[in-house]
Motif scaffolding. Structure first.
Motif, PDB file in Angstrom:
ATOM      1  N   THR A   1      -6.672   1.779  -0.174  1.00 43.24           N
ATOM      2  CA  THR A   1      -5.550   0.934   0.253  1.00 43.24           C
ATOM      3  C   THR A   1      -4.412   1.772   0.821  1.00 43.24           C
TER       4      THR A   1
ATOM      5  N   ASP B   1      -1.770   3.642   3.149  1.00 40.75           N
ATOM      6  CA  ASP B   1      -1.069   3.350   4.401  1.00 40.75           C
ATOM      7  C   ASP B   1      -0.993   4.649   5.202  1.00 40.75           C
TER       8      ASP B   1
ATOM      9  N   ASN C   1       0.841  -1.195   0.000  1.00 39.19           N
ATOM     10  CA  ASN C   1       0.000   0.000   0.000  1.00 39.19           C
ATOM     11  C   ASN C   1       0.875   1.243   0.000  1.00 39.19           C
ATOM     12  N   HIS C   2       0.351   2.288  -0.585  1.00 37.71           N
ATOM     13  CA  HIS C   2       1.100   3.545  -0.647  1.00 37.71           C
ATOM     14  C   HIS C   2       1.088   4.228   0.717  1.00 37.71           C
TER      15      HIS C   2
END
Length: 471
Positions: free
Chosen positions: A144, A146, A3-4
């Motif tokens: 998604t 982070d 996840n980014h």
């Protein structure tokens, strides 16, 4: 795929939404608080809204005050703070500003309360929503994302300074994302805060989220958030300190006294069958037996459980059941009452945050139901033991009465029989018992013989009664 991890450089327009849910019985305090917030440290300017609204000239501070039309017991004060600094720095600055407002001595002088006590007086609790939007529109898949870089900057009086909150649940509202970070399940006052993080993918979505979801009397997330707060408020009434521990100790004591009382009962004296004899034994009823418990405190403890604690738990159970029912109603999408909220509720669908709150309330309801059931079981055990003891005492009194009646009958029979023992009968009896040397005409000897006959008759009657009882 990883996840980014969002950095604050990818976010802009930091905002902090503070929503206070006020019990309308505290309207006077709420009005004083609004007067303070709209005038300190500098007067805010009223602006045109369907409800009371103020802002400062820089448009970095907004204040809203209204009643929620769908409930008769709650008003809302909303304070919205903006800051142009980098997001994490701005969030920290706005949070410190909020804490400074709550601790202001001028607030205490004008309102009568400040800080923790003020929030305790006002009502159900409050919510903090930390908001920001993407600096570049739709540059990140927020579903998604982070949040590790952002969460340490999010603060609340209910989150210790050395702790970092973590997402408990999340939901998508249109293209926006909302994360639940903390719930108010520990205490009232400053600790009664719900904490959220909201990220918007575009400026248009941010405006929609502010105007339709968070702010104003018909904001779509306001009512579900209030229902959760009311539920947590009820939960906090039975959880603080040692309430449950003391209650369990009281129930243990009552069950112990009941078991001790039952262990002293003689079931055979109650005329019970073999199967009923087993049920009367304390261990068959799940009660402790064979212990020595000081029973003198039983009336006090029994009265406290029956008159205070058990009704309180039952009232809380009903109150939480009401909030669960409210959730169910607000989750329905086809009722006339929810017509204005149908678009947002349709987008929420099986909302994680609402489901999380509902699960917490359901757990609290089940726990209270268990406390009520355990209390009723202990009460029933004491009542059964008291009733058995009373029955045994009544049977003992009846038995004593029968013995007394028998004694009177035997004495009466003996005395009546003795009256027929004249000189000739006494002579015959004396010869029969080999006492021929005794003069039957002697009045003293005759009285002795009458006494002997009386004793013999009494003994005979008593013996026949015992034989009849055994049969």
């Amino acid at each position: 795929m990883n996840n980014h991890k969002i950095s604050e450089n990818e976010l802009t327009e930091a905002t902090l939404f503070i929503t206070l849910y006020i019990n309308r019985q505290q309207k006077e305090i709420a009005n004083k608080l609004v007067n303070y917030l709209s005038s300190e440290p500098s007067p805010l300017i009223p602006f045109d809204m369907p409800f009371k609204a103020w802002q400062n000239q820089e448009e970095t501070k907004f204040l809203f005050y209204f009643d929620i039309p769908t409930t008769s017991d709650t008003s809302v004060i909303q304070l919205v703070l903006n800051d142009d600094q980098a997001v994490k720095t701005a969030w920290d600055a706005m949070y410190k500003k909020l804490i400074g407002i709550l601790a202001d001595q001028t607030l205490k002088a004008q309102v009568g309360f400040a800080d923790d006590q003020l929030l305790r007086e006002l009502g159900w609790g409050y919510s903090l929503v930390y908001q920001a939007r993407l600096a570049t529109e739709n540059s990140i898949d927020l579903s998604t994302a982070d949040l590790d870089n952002l969460l340490p900057a999010i603060r609340s009086p209910s989150i210790p300074e050395d702790d970092t909150p973590y997402p408990l649940a999340k939901t998508q509202i249109a293209d926006n994302w909302l994360w639940l970070l903390d719930i108010p399940d520990d205490d009232d006052g400053l600790a009664a805060g719900m904490v959220y993080l909201a990220l918007n993918p575009t400026e248009a979505e941010a405006n929609y989220f502010d105007e339709q979801v968070l702010v104003g009397p018909v904001a779509t997330f306001l009512m579900p958030d209030l229902i959760a707060h009311k539920g947590y408020h009820e939960m906090r009434q039975y959880q603080p300190g040692s309430i449950i521990k003391d209650y369990n100790q009281q129930l243990k004591y009552l069950r112990g006294v009941a078991g001790q009382m039952l262990s002293q009962i003689k079931p055979a004296a109650l005329g019970l069958s073999d199967e009923m004899l087993k049920q009367v034994k304390p261990e068959q009823l799940g009660l402790p037996a064979g212990s020595t418990i000081e029973a003198k405190d039983m009336p006090t403890q029994y009265g406290y459980v029956v008159g205070t604690r058990l009704p309180s738990f039952d009232d809380l159970r009903v109150a939480i059941a009401r909030q669960l029912d409210n959730y169910q109603q607000w989750w329905q999408k086809d009722t006339a009452e929810n017509a204005q909220h149908q678009p947002i509720l349709k987008e929420l669908g099986d909302d994680e945050i609402l489901a999380y709150h509902q699960s917490k309330l359901q757990t609290a309801y089940s726990e209270l139901q268990l406390l009520v059931d355990e209390g009723n079981n202990a009460i029933n055990a004491v009542r059964a033991a008291v009733e058995a003891t009373r029955t045994q005492a009544e049977l003992r009194r009846e038995q004593q009465q029968r013995w007394f009646d028998l004694l009177l009958i035997a004495i009466g029979t003996g005395l009546a029989t003795a009256q027929i023992v004249d000189a000739n009968a006494a002579k015959a009896l004396l010869y029969w018992v080999a006492l021929s040397s005794v003069d039957p005409t002697n009045r003293l000897h005759q009285l002795g013989m009458q006494f002997l006959v009386t004793i013999l008759v009494i003994g005979l009657v008593a013996g026949l009664w015992k034989l009849h009882k055994r049969a």
